[in-house]
Design an enzyme around this catalytic site. Sequence first.
Site, PDB file in Angstrom:
ATOM      1  N   ALA A 257      32.726  25.507  32.150  1.00 48.08           N
ATOM      2  CA  ALA A 257      32.277  24.241  32.755  1.00 48.08           C
ATOM      3  C   ALA A 257      33.069  23.038  32.233  1.00 48.08           C
ATOM      4  O   ALA A 257      33.184  22.023  32.941  1.00 48.08           O
ATOM      5  CB  ALA A 257      30.782  24.040  32.512  1.00 48.08           C
TER       6      ALA A 257
ATOM      7  N   GLU B  15      45.536  28.413  32.318  1.00 46.83           N
ATOM      8  CA  GLU B  15      44.116  28.219  32.633  1.00 46.83           C
ATOM      9  C   GLU B  15      43.652  29.392  33.490  1.00 46.83           C
ATOM     10  O   GLU B  15      44.301  29.708  34.494  1.00 46.83           O
ATOM     11  CB  GLU B  15      43.951  26.901  33.405  1.00 46.83           C
ATOM     12  CG  GLU B  15      42.527  26.631  33.869  1.00 46.83           C
ATOM     13  CD  GLU B  15      42.424  25.372  34.743  1.00 46.83           C
ATOM     14  OE1 GLU B  15      43.362  24.537  34.727  1.00 46.83           O
ATOM     15  OE2 GLU B  15      41.422  25.247  35.464  1.00 46.83           O
TER      16      GLU B  15
ATOM     17  N   ASN C 237      40.007  29.930  29.275  1.00 47.60           N
ATOM     18  CA  ASN C 237      39.000  29.756  30.323  1.00 47.60           C
ATOM     19  C   ASN C 237      38.057  28.660  29.833  1.00 47.60           C
ATOM     20  O   ASN C 237      37.164  28.917  29.015  1.00 47.60           O
ATOM     21  CB  ASN C 237      38.227  31.045  30.586  1.00 47.60           C
ATOM     22  CG  ASN C 237      37.275  30.884  31.771  1.00 47.60           C
ATOM     23  OD1 ASN C 237      36.931  29.758  32.137  1.00 47.60           O
ATOM     24  ND2 ASN C 237      36.854  31.985  32.373  1.00 47.60           N
TER      25      ASN C 237
ATOM     26  N   ARG D 252      33.641  27.667  45.594  1.00 47.60           N
ATOM     27  CA  ARG D 252      32.259  27.457  45.146  1.00 47.60           C
ATOM     28  C   ARG D 252      31.840  25.987  45.346  1.00 47.60           C
ATOM     29  O   ARG D 252      32.389  25.308  46.194  1.00 47.60           O
ATOM     30  CB  ARG D 252      32.154  27.914  43.686  1.00 47.60           C
ATOM     31  CG  ARG D 252      32.522  29.397  43.523  1.00 47.60           C
ATOM     32  CD  ARG D 252      32.448  29.861  42.084  1.00 47.60           C
ATOM     33  NE  ARG D 252      31.092  29.745  41.550  1.00 47.60           N
ATOM     34  CZ  ARG D 252      30.799  29.797  40.248  1.00 47.60           C
ATOM     35  NH1 ARG D 252      31.775  29.955  39.363  1.00 47.60           N
ATOM     36  NH2 ARG D 252      29.555  29.691  39.847  1.00 47.60           N
TER      37      ARG D 252
ATOM     38  N   ARG E 276      25.063  37.150  32.903  1.00 46.56           N
ATOM     39  CA  ARG E 276      25.106  35.842  33.568  1.00 46.56           C
ATOM     40  C   ARG E 276      25.631  35.989  34.998  1.00 46.56           C
ATOM     41  O   ARG E 276      26.785  36.370  35.208  1.00 46.56           O
ATOM     42  CB  ARG E 276      26.030  34.909  32.794  1.00 46.56           C
ATOM     43  CG  ARG E 276      26.243  33.569  33.459  1.00 46.56           C
ATOM     44  CD  ARG E 276      27.384  32.808  32.803  1.00 46.56           C
ATOM     45  NE  ARG E 276      27.569  31.532  33.457  1.00 46.56           N
ATOM     46  CZ  ARG E 276      28.673  30.804  33.385  1.00 46.56           C
ATOM     47  NH1 ARG E 276      29.685  31.200  32.653  1.00 46.56           N
ATOM     48  NH2 ARG E 276      28.774  29.658  34.030  1.00 46.56           N
TER      49      ARG E 276
ATOM     50  N   HIS F 144      40.290  31.546  35.386  1.00 46.85           N
ATOM     51  CA  HIS F 144      38.887  31.593  35.819  1.00 46.85           C
ATOM     52  C   HIS F 144      38.611  32.972  36.399  1.00 46.85           C
ATOM     53  O   HIS F 144      39.469  33.539  37.102  1.00 46.85           O
ATOM     54  CB  HIS F 144      38.599  30.525  36.873  1.00 46.85           C
ATOM     55  CG  HIS F 144      38.848  29.146  36.355  1.00 46.85           C
ATOM     56  ND1 HIS F 144      37.942  28.479  35.560  1.00 46.85           N
ATOM     57  CD2 HIS F 144      39.910  28.326  36.493  1.00 46.85           C
ATOM     58  CE1 HIS F 144      38.445  27.298  35.223  1.00 46.85           C
ATOM     59  NE2 HIS F 144      39.646  27.181  35.778  1.00 46.85           N
TER      60      HIS F 144
ATOM     61  N   PRO G 166      32.045  27.594  27.291  1.00 48.15           N
ATOM     62  CA  PRO G 166      30.591  27.751  27.263  1.00 48.15           C
ATOM     63  C   PRO G 166      30.041  28.745  28.285  1.00 48.15           C
ATOM     64  O   PRO G 166      30.506  28.811  29.424  1.00 48.15           O
ATOM     65  CB  PRO G 166      30.069  26.341  27.547  1.00 48.15           C
ATOM     66  CG  PRO G 166      31.194  25.622  28.172  1.00 48.15           C
ATOM     67  CD  PRO G 166      32.448  26.213  27.590  1.00 48.15           C
ATOM     68  N   ASN G 167      29.074  29.485  27.813  1.00 44.96           N
ATOM     69  CA  ASN G 167      28.296  30.458  28.603  1.00 44.96           C
ATOM     70  C   ASN G 167      29.050  31.753  28.903  1.00 44.96           C
ATOM     71  O   ASN G 167      28.475  32.673  29.481  1.00 44.96           O
ATOM     72  CB  ASN G 167      27.763  29.816  29.910  1.00 44.96           C
ATOM     73  CG  ASN G 167      26.908  28.605  29.626  1.00 44.96           C
ATOM     74  OD1 ASN G 167      25.934  28.711  28.881  1.00 44.96           O
ATOM     75  ND2 ASN G 167      27.268  27.460  30.174  1.00 44.96           N
TER      76      ASN G 167
ATOM     77  N   TYR H 142      30.242  36.697  38.362  1.00 48.50           N
ATOM     78  CA  TYR H 142      31.156  37.019  37.253  1.00 48.50           C
ATOM     79  C   TYR H 142      31.280  38.510  36.972  1.00 48.50           C
ATOM     80  O   TYR H 142      32.025  38.900  36.076  1.00 48.50           O
ATOM     81  CB  TYR H 142      30.696  36.286  35.983  1.00 48.50           C
ATOM     82  CG  TYR H 142      30.674  34.781  36.157  1.00 48.50           C
ATOM     83  CD1 TYR H 142      31.860  34.068  36.332  1.00 48.50           C
ATOM     84  CD2 TYR H 142      29.470  34.066  36.182  1.00 48.50           C
ATOM     85  CE1 TYR H 142      31.858  32.698  36.517  1.00 48.50           C
ATOM     86  CE2 TYR H 142      29.452  32.692  36.360  1.00 48.50           C
ATOM     87  CZ  TYR H 142      30.645  32.015  36.533  1.00 48.50           C
ATOM     88  OH  TYR H 142      30.646  30.657  36.722  1.00 48.50           O
TER      89      TYR H 142
END
Length: 145
Positions: free
Chosen positions: A76, A100, A73, A109, A18, A102, A10-11, A23
């Site tokens: 969230a 995985e 990825n 963070r 964004r 990111h 998502p996103n 990012y």
Amino acid sequence: MTRVLVLNGPNLGRLGSREPDVYGSQDPGALRDLLAAEAADGTEIDLRQTDDEGELIGWLHEAVDAGIPVILNPAAFTHYSYGLRDAAALVTKAGLPLVEVHISNPHAREAFRHRSVISGIATGVIAGFGFDSYALALRAVGAGR
Ligand code: DQA
């Protein structure tokens, strides 16, 4: 032809606009170009993005059924989706790699990003290298240059 599924949660369809401070300012088209440039000859990159948890789970089932390595990825969903974890576990239990990735380093963070429910069943995790995280993941599944 070797195929690799590159799945964004998502996103991530909003990359470019964004939170560019986190990012970067490159959009999904730039990610597609980078993957095409970094993939070994004879590798087909199947890049997809969804905001829908069920759709993402369905794509993992597809990877299992077709025997396709996965670069994921989870965005969230990383931090709370046991449904996605269970689907990702089907991939690795089938003997297929699932990396995985990111773009940011979630450990640098907010505290809620420090926990991944996916990492425990992933083949490996690459985080914090911007879009290069995906290029490194391609190498990790044996499909990089
Ligand atoms: C992310 C990190 C997640 O915490 C976040 O929710 C994202 C993107 C990353 O690529 O850095 O959407 O997975």
